[in-house]
Enzyme design. Structure first.
Site, PDB file in Angstrom:
ATOM      1  N   SER A   1      -3.174  -7.730   3.080  1.00  0.00           N
ATOM      2  CA  SER A   1      -3.433  -7.503   4.512  1.00  0.00           C
ATOM      3  C   SER A   1      -3.899  -8.792   5.171  1.00  0.00           C
ATOM      4  O   SER A   1      -3.532  -9.083   6.316  1.00  0.00           O
ATOM      5  CB  SER A   1      -4.493  -6.413   4.695  1.00  0.00           C
ATOM      6  OG  SER A   1      -4.034  -5.200   4.180  1.00  0.00           O
TER       7      SER A   1
ATOM      8  N   HIS B   1       0.837  -1.205   0.000  1.00  0.00           N
ATOM      9  CA  HIS B   1       0.000   0.000   0.000  1.00  0.00           C
ATOM     10  C   HIS B   1       0.874   1.258   0.000  1.00  0.00           C
ATOM     11  O   HIS B   1       0.631   2.202  -0.754  1.00  0.00           O
ATOM     12  CB  HIS B   1      -0.865   0.049   1.269  1.00  0.00           C
ATOM     13  CG  HIS B   1      -1.926  -1.001   1.348  1.00  0.00           C
ATOM     14  ND1 HIS B   1      -2.133  -1.774   2.470  1.00  0.00           N
ATOM     15  CD2 HIS B   1      -2.867  -1.394   0.452  1.00  0.00           C
ATOM     16  CE1 HIS B   1      -3.149  -2.592   2.263  1.00  0.00           C
ATOM     17  NE2 HIS B   1      -3.604  -2.393   1.040  1.00  0.00           N
TER      18      HIS B   1
ATOM     19  N   LYS C   1     -18.569  -5.022   8.700  1.00  0.00           N
ATOM     20  CA  LYS C   1     -17.369  -5.862   8.856  1.00  0.00           C
ATOM     21  C   LYS C   1     -16.736  -5.653  10.223  1.00  0.00           C
ATOM     22  O   LYS C   1     -16.914  -4.599  10.842  1.00  0.00           O
ATOM     23  CB  LYS C   1     -16.350  -5.517   7.759  1.00  0.00           C
ATOM     24  CG  LYS C   1     -16.763  -6.045   6.400  1.00  0.00           C
ATOM     25  CD  LYS C   1     -15.608  -5.943   5.425  1.00  0.00           C
ATOM     26  CE  LYS C   1     -15.987  -6.530   4.078  1.00  0.00           C
ATOM     27  NZ  LYS C   1     -14.968  -6.250   3.058  1.00  0.00           N
TER      28      LYS C   1
ATOM     29  N   ARG D   1      -1.713  -5.786  -8.169  1.00  0.00           N
ATOM     30  CA  ARG D   1      -0.627  -6.752  -7.948  1.00  0.00           C
ATOM     31  C   ARG D   1      -0.530  -7.728  -9.100  1.00  0.00           C
ATOM     32  O   ARG D   1       0.543  -8.174  -9.481  1.00  0.00           O
ATOM     33  CB  ARG D   1      -0.871  -7.532  -6.651  1.00  0.00           C
ATOM     34  CG  ARG D   1      -0.709  -6.732  -5.394  1.00  0.00           C
ATOM     35  CD  ARG D   1      -1.310  -7.423  -4.213  1.00  0.00           C
ATOM     36  NE  ARG D   1      -2.732  -7.593  -4.390  1.00  0.00           N
ATOM     37  CZ  ARG D   1      -3.565  -7.998  -3.443  1.00  0.00           C
ATOM     38  NH1 ARG D   1      -3.104  -8.316  -2.253  1.00  0.00           N
ATOM     39  NH2 ARG D   1      -4.856  -8.118  -3.679  1.00  0.00           N
TER      40      ARG D   1
END
Ligand code: PNS
Length: 158
Positions: A128, A17, A41, A90
């Site tokens: 993450s 990030h 969440k 990515r």
């Protein structure tokens, strides 16, 4: 004056990030790292904690700040005067979902342009979720996350 928004969950922020944010700091006048607060969440770190971590990790770049938002990204972009949304890619697997989100954002607001930055190849496998899994299982994540995040993970998971 061009403001770019770098949105994400950042639970927690990784070196991948930060690589994207650093690129944006060099390209745009102002960069707002936007932490999504999704009440549905249960993240490991609260939105405020993630903002605080991002503030610490981006302190070297004076044109970068962090903030959290709830609701539509395009509305938050309007609120902070951002015309550009930047996401890191990515691999091609990221692209499939990212293009879908960028097209939805374009439908919601024609004013916001999405740009994609290729992440550093050495961070291509980094996420993450994996960082949290490795940290939970006692593995070292020191090379994968900035120092303040490594300390916060140790404290949260010990
Ligand atoms: O780090 P992530 O999980 O890839 O970030 C996803 C994020 C925060 C960019 C995305 O979930 C988002 O934009 N959420 C805000 C809600 C929204 O605007 N949804 C409609 C457009 S897709």
């Amino acid at each position: 004056m061009i403001t770019a928004l770098v949105p994400g969950s950042f639970d927690p922020p990784t070196k991948g990030h930060l690589d994207v944010v650093e690129r944006c700091a060099a390209l745009f006048d102002e960069v707002v790292v936007a932490v999504v607060h999704n009440p549905a969440k249960t993240p490991l770190f609260t939105a405020d904690e993630r903002v605080e971590l991002l503030e610490q990790c981006t302190a070297a770049w004076p044109n970068v700040r962090a903030a959290s938002f709830e609701g539509l990204l395009v509305e938050f972009a309007k609120e902070v005067g951002a015309t550009t949304v930047v996401k890191g890619l990515r691999a091609v697997t990221d692209f499939e979902f990212e293009i879908q989100m960028s097209q939805m954002n374009r439908y919601l607001s024609g004013d916001v342009v999405s740009l994609f930055v290729a992440t550093k190849p050495e961070y291509g496998y980094l996420s993450s979720s994996l960082v949290k899994e490795v940290a939970r299982l006692g593995g070292s994540v020191d090379g994968l996350v900035p120092g303040p995040v490594a300390s916060a993970l140790k404290e949260r998971l010990q």
